[in-house]
Design a protein around this motif. Sequence first.
Motif, PDB file in Angstrom:
ATOM      1  N   PRO A 185      26.174  23.737 -70.293  1.00 32.47           N
ATOM      2  CA  PRO A 185      27.510  23.875 -70.887  1.00 32.47           C
ATOM      3  C   PRO A 185      27.950  22.644 -71.672  1.00 32.47           C
ATOM      4  N   TRP A 186      27.359  21.505 -71.419  1.00 29.94           N
ATOM      5  CA  TRP A 186      27.756  20.273 -72.093  1.00 29.94           C
ATOM      6  C   TRP A 186      26.920  19.988 -73.339  1.00 29.94           C
ATOM      7  N   ILE A 187      25.949  20.867 -73.653  1.00 33.00           N
ATOM      8  CA  ILE A 187      25.154  20.730 -74.877  1.00 33.00           C
ATOM      9  C   ILE A 187      25.508  21.880 -75.801  1.00 33.00           C
ATOM     10  N   GLU A 188      25.885  21.544 -77.031  1.00 33.10           N
ATOM     11  CA  GLU A 188      26.210  22.569 -78.015  1.00 33.10           C
ATOM     12  C   GLU A 188      25.307  22.420 -79.234  1.00 33.10           C
ATOM     13  N   ARG A 189      24.594  23.505 -79.543  1.00 31.44           N
ATOM     14  CA  ARG A 189      23.743  23.535 -80.737  1.00 31.44           C
ATOM     15  C   ARG A 189      24.636  23.910 -81.915  1.00 31.44           C
ATOM     16  N   ALA A 201      26.077   1.543 -74.995  1.00 25.75           N
ATOM     17  CA  ALA A 201      27.168   2.080 -75.806  1.00 25.75           C
ATOM     18  C   ALA A 201      28.123   2.912 -74.944  1.00 25.75           C
ATOM     19  N   VAL A 202      27.576   3.734 -74.057  1.00 31.93           N
ATOM     20  CA  VAL A 202      28.420   4.557 -73.182  1.00 31.93           C
ATOM     21  C   VAL A 202      29.258   3.662 -72.267  1.00 31.93           C
ATOM     22  N   GLN A 203      28.633   2.673 -71.665  1.00 31.93           N
ATOM     23  CA  GLN A 203      29.361   1.769 -70.759  1.00 31.93           C
ATOM     24  C   GLN A 203      30.460   1.012 -71.504  1.00 31.93           C
ATOM     25  N   ARG A 204      30.162   0.566 -72.728  1.00 31.88           N
ATOM     26  CA  ARG A 204      31.159  -0.168 -73.528  1.00 31.88           C
ATOM     27  C   ARG A 204      32.366   0.733 -73.828  1.00 31.88           C
ATOM     28  N   LEU A 205      32.102   1.988 -74.183  1.00 33.65           N
ATOM     29  CA  LEU A 205      33.202   2.912 -74.471  1.00 33.65           C
ATOM     30  C   LEU A 205      34.012   3.230 -73.217  1.00 33.65           C
ATOM     31  N   LYS A 206      33.343   3.359 -72.080  1.00 39.56           N
ATOM     32  CA  LYS A 206      34.067   3.605 -70.829  1.00 39.56           C
ATOM     33  C   LYS A 206      34.988   2.418 -70.501  1.00 39.56           C
ATOM     34  N   ARG A 207      34.484   1.184 -70.697  1.00 45.97           N
ATOM     35  CA  ARG A 207      35.315  -0.003 -70.453  1.00 45.97           C
ATOM     36  C   ARG A 207      36.493  -0.062 -71.418  1.00 45.97           C
ATOM     37  N   ALA A 208      36.320   0.533 -72.615  1.00 46.04           N
ATOM     38  CA  ALA A 208      37.390   0.540 -73.628  1.00 46.04           C
ATOM     39  C   ALA A 208      38.411   1.654 -73.361  1.00 46.04           C
ATOM     40  N   GLY A 209      38.210   2.419 -72.291  1.00 42.47           N
ATOM     41  CA  GLY A 209      39.195   3.428 -71.930  1.00 42.47           C
ATOM     42  C   GLY A 209      38.840   4.860 -72.275  1.00 42.47           C
ATOM     43  N   ARG A 234      19.297  13.299 -70.898  1.00 42.47           N
ATOM     44  CA  ARG A 234      19.310  12.634 -69.580  1.00 42.47           C
ATOM     45  C   ARG A 234      20.525  11.738 -69.417  1.00 42.47           C
ATOM     46  N   VAL A 235      20.783  10.907 -70.418  1.00 46.61           N
ATOM     47  CA  VAL A 235      21.919   9.984 -70.348  1.00 46.61           C
ATOM     48  C   VAL A 235      23.228  10.771 -70.336  1.00 46.61           C
ATOM     49  N   ALA A 236      23.325  11.787 -71.177  1.00 46.84           N
ATOM     50  CA  ALA A 236      24.550  12.587 -71.233  1.00 46.84           C
ATOM     51  C   ALA A 236      24.810  13.300 -69.910  1.00 46.84           C
ATOM     52  N   GLU A 237      23.764  13.811 -69.292  1.00 45.07           N
ATOM     53  CA  GLU A 237      23.946  14.481 -68.005  1.00 45.07           C
ATOM     54  C   GLU A 237      24.420  13.495 -66.943  1.00 45.07           C
ATOM     55  N   ARG A 238      23.820  12.305 -66.918  1.00 48.03           N
ATOM     56  CA  ARG A 238      24.197  11.293 -65.927  1.00 48.03           C
ATOM     57  C   ARG A 238      25.658  10.882 -66.074  1.00 48.03           C
TER      58      ARG A 238
END
Length: 159
Positions: free
Chosen positions: A48-52, A148-156, A25-29
């Motif tokens: 397509p964005w999920i790889e087993r 964690a996702v938001q922090r990484l986005k702010r880090a570029g 859910r988070v990855a799709e968003r």
Amino acid sequence: MDALANTIVIYVDADACPVKPEIYRVAERHRLKVFVVANSFMQVPREPWIERVVVPGNFDAADDWIAERACRGAIAITADIPLADRCIKAGADVIGPTGKPFTEASIGMALATRDMMEDLRAMGSVGGGPKPFSQKDRSAFLQALDVAVQRLKRAGFSA
């Protein structure tokens, strides 16, 4: 993996991960790539964005696959404390399924506690396993992953 440089990627230690639907859910968003890594075949959504990734070999093959790819911009999802330690040393963010982030400041104590509990179990002093997974754990995980996702986005880093 050069195509993933400066991109947020999620690596899931999937064999016993109770929060895979939440990760999806988070990855799709956020439109993130997810690698679901396991020692045996596992159903994953056809996206397509999920790889087993099914790794052959020894019990630690999935851990090795994740640790070899962990880097700054990656988020590793695992309850395995030695794997968390390896990923942190590689610069990745690491979150346990209960939402507890593993950090450089906390991983030493987590490793020591794990080793102590292993010794106590071997002596027969302690039995049982972890407490049952709860809805509170699921909510805490969702929040920790989003942070964690938001922090990484702010880090570029990008999606």
